[in-house]
Enzyme design. Structure first.
Site, PDB file in Angstrom:
ATOM      1  N   ASN A  47     -10.820   1.289  11.932  1.00 33.80           N
ATOM      2  CA  ASN A  47      -9.438   1.736  12.112  1.00 33.80           C
ATOM      3  C   ASN A  47      -9.067   2.877  11.175  1.00 33.80           C
ATOM      4  O   ASN A  47      -7.891   3.099  10.892  1.00 33.80           O
ATOM      5  CB  ASN A  47      -8.466   0.564  11.959  1.00 33.80           C
ATOM      6  N   ARG A  81      -2.499   0.865  -0.422  1.00 32.83           N
ATOM      7  CA  ARG A  81      -2.080  -0.431  -0.940  1.00 32.83           C
ATOM      8  C   ARG A  81      -0.805  -0.243  -1.767  1.00 32.83           C
ATOM      9  O   ARG A  81      -0.681   0.708  -2.537  1.00 32.83           O
ATOM     10  CB  ARG A  81      -3.178  -1.074  -1.799  1.00 32.83           C
ATOM     11  N   GLN A 139       2.554  -9.375   1.279  1.00 31.49           N
ATOM     12  CA  GLN A 139       2.659  -9.178   2.719  1.00 31.49           C
ATOM     13  C   GLN A 139       2.576 -10.522   3.428  1.00 31.49           C
ATOM     14  O   GLN A 139       1.613 -11.253   3.172  1.00 31.49           O
ATOM     15  CB  GLN A 139       1.552  -8.235   3.221  1.00 31.49           C
ATOM     16  N   HIS A 162       2.974  -3.546   8.163  1.00 32.24           N
ATOM     17  CA  HIS A 162       1.600  -3.036   8.000  1.00 32.24           C
ATOM     18  C   HIS A 162       0.938  -2.937   9.380  1.00 32.24           C
ATOM     19  O   HIS A 162       0.268  -3.847   9.845  1.00 32.24           O
ATOM     20  CB  HIS A 162       0.804  -3.969   7.088  1.00 32.24           C
TER      21      HIS A 162
END
Length: 390
Positions: A146, A284, A313, A332
């Site tokens: 990704n 991050r 998260q 995210h």
């Protein structure tokens, strides 16, 4: 073996009965020549929602046909969570960066059978790598699956911030026609200095996509790029992130989280940047100081901050990044498009096939193996030297 898979919840209206597109473009090879995941089989259609609980990364038929047990959950927080209840006899834990199962040293200690911690996607900092090294646990991720997805998202966020797109859209949505309000915070990207923190696969993809915008491109990395790439893209190299940040208008962060990058963008560094700079962070959240970012936006030292990474998260409802001025935050999502899911689900199965059959896992997928950093992990992460076996 028992496989515990932690995925994000299904859509609020239920698992999709149909999708916007009926097919995905076929990509034969990643930039640089790495082949796409090559599992022996695939039990899903590319373009399906695989990253949520009902999607199960397309793994159930494969795992159960081999006699393995699959537990899929989104419940990962607290000692009474499904994840914590299932850990003691789990052999494999699969997670995604977008809904990370934080494998702390304590959790690893409570999982005596754990042999493989697998990230469906890129980024393994939700795993305590030092604890994994001590235990001899293999840590792997689906490298590059990704990367382009994240790079596209970062470029979109850069343009959205500089052009003040989100507030302008909001005025339109609310029935207004506030041209002066919209453009009083909008600029052209053309001619600006844009810098990338870490020029690995994602960082380089961002640089290449920004080149046609006639910007001046800068980068910093632990390893300097070959001269021909610097010349091709017109790159200026900086030894440190601090030096780069002081000399650009836009910073896009693509570094992994480790002791050298944690808290890198603190108040001192933010105040050294050009007034009215922009930061995009799809790497991050803990690479920046949460409250320092809020203050810099409030004072105008930063003109905008966007990203899709938070800590923890999912972020709590009162997280200050949800309401700070001139933010372009999203959940995210940058690396979990339906396109990306097809690749990282296939890569997850490829890794599992190798693991179950005793075959070598691709070097580029490895983060920790044999009691030390390995493969991509050796090039991207740092660990306690005392933990690594000689």
């Amino acid at each position: 073996m028992k496989v515990v898979c932690v995925l994000y919840p299904d859509p609020v209206d239920g698992y999709p009965p149909r999708y916007a597109r009926g097919h995905l473009p076929e990509i034969e090879v990643y930039p640089g020549g790495q082949t796409l995941p090559t599992p022996e089989g695939q039990d899903f259609e590319a373009g399906e929602l695989l990253g949520s609980v009902s999607g199960e990364l397309g793994l159930r038929q494969f795992l159960e046909s081999r006699g393995h047990t699959l537990v899929v959950t989104s419940d990962k927080e607290g000692p009474e969570s499904v994840l914590d209840r299932e850990l003691p006899d789990a052999d494999v834990v699969i997670s995604q960066p977008f809904w990370p199962a934080y494998l702390t040293a304590e959790r690893i200690a409570n999982a005596p059978k754990l042999k493989l911690a697998l990230t469906a996607g890129i980024g393994s900092d939700h795993v305590d790598l030092d604890a994994a090294i001590k235990r001899g646990i293999t840590v792997a991720e689906v490298t590059y699956s990704n990367s382009i997805s994240v790079a596209e998202h970062a470029v979109m966020m850069i343009l959205s911030l500089v052009r003040n797109y989100l507030p302008s859209h909001k005025f339109s949505e609310d029935g207004g026609w506030n041209i002066a309000d919209c453009v009083s915070h909008a600029y052209d990207l053309e001619g600006m200095d844009v810098g990338v923190i870490a020029a690995g696969r994602i960082g380089q993809a961002v640089l290449r996509r920004l080149k046609p915008f006639d910007v001046r491109l800068h980068y910093t990395d632990k390893r300097r790029l070959p001269k021909e790439i610097e010349e091709e893209l017109g790159l200026t190299f900086y030894e440190t992130a601090q030096d780069l940040a002081r000399n650009v208008d836009v910073v896009s962060i693509h570094a992994p989280l480790h002791p050298e990058t944690r808290g890198l963008f603190n108040t001192e560094l933010l105040n050294s940047m050009r007034k009215g700079s922009y930061i995009v962070n799809t790497a991050r959240a803990q690479i920046v100081d949460r409250d320092a970012i809020v203050r810099a936006l409030q004072t105008g030292q930063l003109a905008g901050y966007a990203g899709d990474v938070w800590y923890p998260q999912p972020a709590p409802p009162n997280h200050p990044w949800r309401t700070m001025p001139f933010n372009g935050m999203t959940p995210h999502i940058s690396g979990t498009t339906l396109t990306a899911q097809a690749r990282y689900s296939a890569g997850t199965r490829e890794i599992l096939e190798c693991f179950f059959d005793g075959k070598p896992i691709r070097d580029e997928y490895l983060i920790v193996q044999g009691g030390g950093l390995a493969g991509t992990g050796a090039a991207s992460y740092t660990a306690d030297e005392d933990d690594q076996k000689s």
